[in-house]
Design an enzyme around this catalytic site. Structure first.
Site, PDB file in Angstrom:
ATOM      1  N   ARG A 102      32.052   1.213  16.671  1.00  0.00           N
ATOM      2  CA  ARG A 102      32.135   2.657  16.427  1.00  0.00           C
ATOM      3  C   ARG A 102      32.739   3.383  17.633  1.00  0.00           C
ATOM      4  O   ARG A 102      33.474   4.352  17.487  1.00  0.00           O
ATOM      5  CB  ARG A 102      30.727   3.206  16.120  1.00  0.00           C
ATOM      6  CG  ARG A 102      30.719   4.635  15.649  1.00  0.00           C
ATOM      7  CD  ARG A 102      29.411   4.997  14.986  1.00  0.00           C
ATOM      8  NE  ARG A 102      28.302   5.091  15.932  1.00  0.00           N
ATOM      9  CZ  ARG A 102      27.050   5.364  15.590  1.00  0.00           C
ATOM     10  NH1 ARG A 102      26.734   5.550  14.324  1.00  0.00           N
ATOM     11  NH2 ARG A 102      26.103   5.442  16.492  1.00  0.00           N
ATOM     12  N   ARG A 141      19.589   2.460  24.173  1.00  0.00           N
ATOM     13  CA  ARG A 141      19.305   3.056  22.855  1.00  0.00           C
ATOM     14  C   ARG A 141      18.478   2.103  22.011  1.00  0.00           C
ATOM     15  O   ARG A 141      17.585   2.527  21.281  1.00  0.00           O
ATOM     16  CB  ARG A 141      20.616   3.412  22.147  1.00  0.00           C
ATOM     17  CG  ARG A 141      21.314   4.566  22.834  1.00  0.00           C
ATOM     18  CD  ARG A 141      22.625   4.878  22.201  1.00  0.00           C
ATOM     19  NE  ARG A 141      22.443   5.502  20.895  1.00  0.00           N
ATOM     20  CZ  ARG A 141      23.431   5.665  20.026  1.00  0.00           C
ATOM     21  NH1 ARG A 141      24.641   5.232  20.312  1.00  0.00           N
ATOM     22  NH2 ARG A 141      23.208   6.251  18.878  1.00  0.00           N
ATOM     23  N   ARG A 144      32.539   7.852  20.856  1.00  0.00           N
ATOM     24  CA  ARG A 144      31.267   8.445  21.305  1.00  0.00           C
ATOM     25  C   ARG A 144      30.845   7.820  22.626  1.00  0.00           C
ATOM     26  O   ARG A 144      30.739   6.597  22.735  1.00  0.00           O
ATOM     27  CB  ARG A 144      30.183   8.193  20.251  1.00  0.00           C
ATOM     28  CG  ARG A 144      30.101   9.274  19.218  1.00  0.00           C
ATOM     29  CD  ARG A 144      29.103   8.929  18.150  1.00  0.00           C
ATOM     30  NE  ARG A 144      27.734   8.790  18.636  1.00  0.00           N
ATOM     31  CZ  ARG A 144      26.694   8.656  17.838  1.00  0.00           C
ATOM     32  NH1 ARG A 144      26.861   8.649  16.531  1.00  0.00           N
ATOM     33  NH2 ARG A 144      25.484   8.534  18.330  1.00  0.00           N
ATOM     34  N   LYS A 183      23.069   5.243   8.609  1.00  0.00           N
ATOM     35  CA  LYS A 183      22.410   6.423   8.032  1.00  0.00           C
ATOM     36  C   LYS A 183      23.438   7.511   7.720  1.00  0.00           C
ATOM     37  O   LYS A 183      23.478   8.045   6.617  1.00  0.00           O
ATOM     38  CB  LYS A 183      21.339   6.976   8.990  1.00  0.00           C
ATOM     39  CG  LYS A 183      20.260   5.972   9.348  1.00  0.00           C
ATOM     40  CD  LYS A 183      19.143   6.593  10.165  1.00  0.00           C
ATOM     41  CE  LYS A 183      19.537   7.002  11.567  1.00  0.00           C
ATOM     42  NZ  LYS A 183      19.895   5.900  12.474  1.00  0.00           N
ATOM     43  N   ARG A 223      12.036  10.994  15.460  1.00  0.00           N
ATOM     44  CA  ARG A 223      12.352   9.789  16.214  1.00  0.00           C
ATOM     45  C   ARG A 223      11.189   9.363  17.106  1.00  0.00           C
ATOM     46  O   ARG A 223      11.288   8.355  17.792  1.00  0.00           O
ATOM     47  CB  ARG A 223      13.553  10.086  17.104  1.00  0.00           C
ATOM     48  CG  ARG A 223      14.793   9.269  16.767  1.00  0.00           C
ATOM     49  CD  ARG A 223      15.890   9.772  17.679  1.00  0.00           C
ATOM     50  NE  ARG A 223      17.021   8.927  17.791  1.00  0.00           N
ATOM     51  CZ  ARG A 223      18.193   9.161  17.205  1.00  0.00           C
ATOM     52  NH1 ARG A 223      18.337  10.148  16.371  1.00  0.00           N
ATOM     53  NH2 ARG A 223      19.213   8.373  17.449  1.00  0.00           N
TER      54      ARG A 223
END
Ligand code: AMP
Length: 326
Positions: free
Chosen positions: A128, A146, A134, A14, A89
């Site tokens: 990532r 998640r 992160r 996204k 969300r």
């Protein structure tokens, strides 16, 4: 103002895709995840509260993100609209957003969803973490949380927006970043043309909706004729392609009028046990151009060739509940 939602599981791309779209359509990109990370980096009170939840892969409270969203809506006046990424969300956030926009005389215009498999989510987040560092991408347990949070709390939004006729899906694994970007821009072009044409209901409009139906995994697409979700009537154009599946369902609060504009299809009535009771063939040389489906009558549609219908019901729209589907 236009309000678009960029939807999809974590790692769908996204954030990567948002730039091209927001630039092309002059939209302010709002990523709630990025805003929260900025609060953490700045060491604010909000950031301190959010950090623990984010690091565990859980969601922060609705009120926190909704406050940030409304502030941003109030701040940016010189844009054509907003591209929401990572919000809403939860169903609660989606309904709060509808209310927030209704107060401004606005509505969500479209939801563009990038879909990827769970296995791909895992691989991408791990990758990532190596690049961006992160914390919530770093360990397997957080990633799995998640993914679980996404399926439990966020995935139900797909049905919410499908029922509202606003959902458009792209395969996030159809190729490289450029291929996904092209697919997204194509869907956006279609939506944009649709939004421009809100007055005249002509063949050009139906052709546009038809293109979106072809690109949709559900093989159908609604074109909403209401002014807002609070309208006291439901009016829509629905383009349906052969193979589209509509659950046997009923509307308990209103009868439903269906007029066939193009094509050939059956409206099928069922009893409470799901046994077929009556089949009404519409179009072709039948001379039947529509049906009035009584309130509470179980029914579905079977499409023989590309069909376009106009549908109308009394009362404001609400999603079909489980007891109204067989
Ligand atoms: P993202 O960058 O969109 O993956 O978001 C990172 C994290 O920020 C999420 O895992 C949540 O903990 C939090 N977050 C972002 N957006 C929301 C939201 N709309 N509601 C609740 N929590 C959010």
């Amino acid at each position: 103002m236009k309000y678009y939602i960029l939807f999809g599981p974590p790692g769908a791309g996204k954030g990567t895709q948002a730039g091209a779209i927001s630039k092309k359509y002059n939209l302010k990109h709002i990523s709630t995840g990025e805003m929260l990370r900025a609060e953490i980096a700045a060491g604010t009170e909000l950031g301190r509260q959010a950090k623990e939840l984010i690091d565990a892969g859980s969601l922060v409270p609705d009120s926190v993100v909704e406050g940030m969203i409304e502030n941003t809506f109030n701040t940016y006046k010189d844009v054509a609209g907003f591209l929401l990424d990572g919000f809403p969300r939860t169903l609660g956030q989606a309904s709060d957003l509808d209310q927030m926009l209704a107060r401004r005389g606005e509505k969500v215009n479209a939801v563009i969803s990038i879909m990827i498999k769970d296995e791909t989510i895992k691989q991408r987040l791990q990758h990532r973490a190596e690049i961006e560092g992160r914390a919530d991408d770093a360990n397997e347990e957080t990633i799995m949380n998640r993914i679980r949070t996404y399926h439990k709390q966020t995935e139900p939004l797909i049905t919410y927006y499908k029922n509202a006729g606003k959902y458009h899906e792209i395969d996030g694994e159809c190729g490289d970043i450029e291929a996904v970007r092209k697919a997204m821009l194509k869907v956006f072009r279609g939506i944009d043309k649709l939004l421009e044409r809100q007055v005249v209901l002509d063949n050009a409009l139906f052709d546009q909706v038809q293109k979106l139906a072809h690109d949709s995994p559900r093989l159908r697409m609604n074109y909403d004729l209401r002014n807002s979700e609070e309208d006291q009537s439901q009016r829509m154009i629905n383009v349906m392609l052969p193979g589209t599946k509509t659950a046997i369902h009923r509307h308990n609060l209103s009868s439903e009028t269906v007029m066939l504009l193009r094509g050939q299809m059956d409206t099928v009535f069922y009893n409470d046990k799901g046994v077929e009771m009556q089949r009404i063939h519409m179009g072709g040389d039948t001379g039947v151009l529509g049906v009035n489906i009584p309130k509470g009558q179980w029914h579905t549609f079977e499409v023989h060739e590309l069909s376009i219908i106009f549908m109308a019901q009394d009362g404001p729209w609400s999603p079909l509940s489980k007891e109204n589907m067989l």
